[in-house]
Scaffold this motif. Structure first.
Motif, mmCIF file in Angstrom:
data_model
loop_
_atom_site.group_PDB
_atom_site.id
_atom_site.type_symbol
_atom_site.label_atom_id
_atom_site.label_comp_id
_atom_site.label_asym_id
_atom_site.label_seq_id
_atom_site.Cartn_x
_atom_site.Cartn_y
_atom_site.Cartn_z
ATOM 1 N N PHE A 21 -9.657 0.512 1.251
ATOM 2 C CA PHE A 21 -8.727 1.519 0.756
ATOM 3 C C PHE A 21 -9.382 2.328 -0.354
ATOM 4 C CE2 PHE A 21 -7.681 -2.367 -1.650
ATOM 5 C CZ PHE A 21 -7.731 -1.917 -2.961
ATOM 6 N N ASP B 148 -4.126 4.556 -0.450
ATOM 7 C CA ASP B 148 -4.525 5.034 0.871
ATOM 8 C C ASP B 148 -5.431 4.021 1.567
ATOM 9 O OD1 ASP B 148 -5.186 6.498 3.106
ATOM 10 O OD2 ASP B 148 -6.483 7.918 2.053
ATOM 11 N N MET B 149 -4.874 3.302 2.564
ATOM 12 C CA MET B 149 -5.670 2.368 3.352
ATOM 13 C C MET B 149 -6.472 3.151 4.389
ATOM 14 S SD MET B 149 -4.430 -0.745 5.860
ATOM 15 C CE MET B 149 -3.551 -1.632 4.579
ATOM 16 N N PHE C 219 0.830 -1.205 0.000
ATOM 17 C CA PHE C 219 0.000 0.000 0.000
ATOM 18 C C PHE C 219 0.869 1.260 0.000
ATOM 19 C CE2 PHE C 219 -2.744 -3.325 1.613
ATOM 20 C CZ PHE C 219 -3.924 -3.082 0.960
#
Length: 372
Positions: A338, A316-317, A310
């Motif tokens: 995400f 973007d988690m 990621f």
């Protein structure tokens, strides 16, 4: 009355009559435009049925999200963006019902917050079907008895709904959308209730937890009884003289109860997120989220290997939850949300990298972010 006062009143009355005439003219224009939109929706249905009579899909979550986002971006006011989007949601709901009514299963019974979330997402024209358990909502969708289902996934103060997470592990259902509902809890009672003699409070265990401080301060001696749903709580107090329920406004309307105290939740920002589940995958809307369930091998650095892709590919988690695996003791699976859609290149690279180190990667769905 003076002549000047009479003249002023006459001018005001004349102005009001003129404004009312203008409103009537605008209402006529709105009526014609909504009718034109409904006729256009009819044509859309005809084209879809002609192209694929057996598998025509009338509701497209990504298309609806695009329309609502465009309306909010173009809104000139004075109505707030969300109010304007809600108006258009209902227009779209009515037009879609004219094409082909949508049937949706939700965690019941009637009067629950899940029913409110269903109506918020699909509009008032949806045909909703209450189910007694979360796994039964999944089964109704899987069997094709309904097109979609609505299930709770997490509350901002009480955390995740584990039953929903666990059901995703064994199901082939896709996540098609999300909706967030601001949760307002109300204390309500029936017509026979003696309000100064209330000795028990019924509600779902999560609602009791969300109102713990208020109950401690205002009704410390009342017994708190957890039941299967807030709707069941509302139904129970109908015939009792010494009990009250904590539930949402819809429950008070359905079961004819009076709201004694409003907004008794401890957190004013209390909200619950619900997921829309279905059988079809959803195309990109331009503002999407993806949900995964990942099973990692039990080895040193497993969590690092889970998170590394990621960061590496700039994804973007937004959420990470762990749950015990259903296949073995002391092993865990991870639920991940995400930003992005599986059609995007950086998301594809992230998934490919995860699959190299994970024991299993299951995409639960890519879907539009909740709009309203």
């Amino acid at each position: 009355m003076s002549d000047q006062k009479k003249t002023t009143d006459a001018k005001d009355e004349s102005e009001l009559l003129g404004l009312r005439d203008e409103i009537d003219r605008i209402d006529g224009d709105i009526l014609q435009l909504i009718s034109q939109r409904a006729k256009c929706a009819e044509r859309v249905a005809e084209v879809k049925l002609k192209a694929d009579p057996e598998h025509a899909v009338f509701y497209r979550p990504e298309r609806e999200a695009q329309v609502l986002n465009r309306i909010m971006a173009a809104n000139p006011g004075p109505l707030a963006n969300e109010d304007m989007a809600r108006l258009f949601r209902e227009i779209m709901s009515a037009c879609l019902a004219h094409e082909k009514p949508i049937e949706v299963a939700y965690l019941g019974p009637e009067g629950t917050f899940t029913q409110q979330a269903t109506k918020k997402h699909f509009g008032q024209w949806v045909k909703s079907r209450p189910m007694p358990a979360i796994d039964e909502v999944f089964r109704e969708v899987e069997a094709g008895a309904v097109q979609y289902g609505v299930v709770p996934i997490e509350n901002s103060t009480e955390g995740v709904v584990n039953h929903t997470l666990d059901t995703f592990i064994t199901s082939n259902i896709h996540i098609c959308g999300e909706v967030e509902l601001r949760i307002h809890q109300h204390l309500m009672a029936g017509p026979n209730t003696k309000r100064d003699k209330i000795t028990r409070i019924y509600s779902h265990q999560q609602s009791l937890a969300q109102c713990r401080k208020w109950l401690d301060a205002h009704m410390p001696h009342a017994e708190r009884i957890a039941v299967n749903s807030n709707a069941e709580a509302a139904k129970r107090v109908q015939g009792e003289w010494n009990s009250a329920a904590i539930a949402g406004e819809l429950a008070s309307e359905l079961y004819d109860l009076d709201i004694i105290e409003s907004n008794v939740e401890d957190s004013p920002d209390n909200s619950t997120r619900f997921l829309i589940i279905g059988r079809e995958e959803v195309g990109p809307s331009g503002d999407d989220k993806t949900s995964l369930v990942v099973s990692m091998r039990n080895e040193p650095g497993a969590l690092y290997n889970l998170l590394k892709p990621f960061k590496e590919f700039g994804v973007d988690m937004t959420r990470l939850e762990s749950r015990p695996s259903l296949t073995g003791n002391w092993t865990y699976v991870f639920f991940i949300d995400f930003v992005g859609h599986t059609s995007e290149e950086n998301v594809q690279k992230t998934l490919a990298s995860l699959k190299q180190t994970a024991a299993d990667v299951k995409v639960l769905g890519s879907y539009p972010k909740g709009v309203i």
